[in-house]
Each structure stands twice: as C-alpha cells, then as structure tokens.
Design a protein around this motif. Structure first.
Motif, short mmCIF file in Angstrom:
data_model
loop_
_atom_site.label_atom_id
_atom_site.label_comp_id
_atom_site.label_asym_id
_atom_site.label_seq_id
_atom_site.Cartn_x
_atom_site.Cartn_y
_atom_site.Cartn_z
N LYS A 1 2.58 1.67 -3.37
CA LYS A 1 1.61 2.12 -4.37
C LYS A 1 1.33 3.60 -4.23
N GLU B 1 0.83 -1.21 0.00
CA GLU B 1 0.00 0.00 0.00
C GLU B 1 0.86 1.25 0.00
N GLU C 1 2.20 6.48 -7.00
CA GLU C 1 1.15 7.35 -7.54
C GLU C 1 1.44 8.82 -7.30
#
Length: 135
Positions: free
Chosen positions: A21, A18, A25
């Motif tokens: 990611k 998580e 991003e």
C-alpha cells in the motif's frame, strides 16, 4: 505465488499489505504497473477462479441432491434426542429433583439402553450394510 507477492515485486516492496500500500501510494504510475501485472497473470488467476467456481457449483449440486430436511435430518435428530435423554436421565433430572425437592421418576435405564442399542443397530448397521453392498 499470491497476487500481493507479484505486486510487491513490481514495486520493490516487502510482500505485506502495508508495504505494498505504501509503495503504491508513493508511485505516480502505480495504476499502470498493477494493470501490467493483471495482464501478465490473468490466465493464472482465471484458472484459479474457474476452479473455485467449479468447486462451488459441485458443492451446490451435492446440496441439491440431499433432498428435504426430513430425508437427511432424521438421523442427526435421533442422535441428538438420544444425547438429550441420556443427559436428562443422568444429569438434568437428578439435579432438578435435588434442587426443587421433586421426585420426578427417570426413564428406566434398561429402556434407555434398549432404545440406544436399537438406534445404534439401525444407524450403524445401516451404514455397514451400505458399505458392504456398495451403495
């Protein structure tokens, strides 16, 4: 180290999927950083993939050497049959006779014991002979 750890270090994030990611991003140059990590670690990852492929090929070769199902399957089939016969004689048949009111005659216990002993001598004794002869 795992790939996620290297990527997490490059982005300054925690080594969780998580967090990585979210860091990817949020970064506009994420693709460049990931490609750089892949270039740096490609030899290590290639070695791992080569080892995994070699292990898979070795396991497939062993499966091919096993031969037909009859070649290797008769031993487990006999063991399962013996397990069923003991269960039939000791549990299934008495329950069926009691609930259905029938009087089906069980396999004589001495025959079942003799058959089980013969099977153990063949199966267990065969393995003992194989280990003694080294085959």
């Amino acid at each position: 180290m795992r790939r996620e750890t290297h990527v997490a270090q490059a982005f300054g994030a925690q080594p969780t999927p998580e967090a990585v990611k979210a860091a990817i991003e949020a970064d506009s140059k994420a693709a460049t950083k990931v490609q750089a990590i892949e270039r740096e670690r490609s030899a290590e990852w290639l070695a791992y993939l080569t080892m995994a492929t070699s292990q898979r090929d070795h396991m497939l070769d062993r499966e091919d050497q096993r031969g037909s199902v009859f070649f290797w399957g008769w031993r487990p089939a006999m063991s399962w049959m013996l397990l069923f016969l003991w269960s039939w004689n000791g549990v299934i048949l008495p329950v069926a006779n009691a609930t259905a009111g029938t009087s089906i005659v069980p396999i004589p216990w001495e025959h079942l014991l003799g058959f089980a002993g013969l099977w153990l001598a063949i199966y267990g004794g065969g393995h003992t002979i194989k280990s003694v002869l080294g085959r």
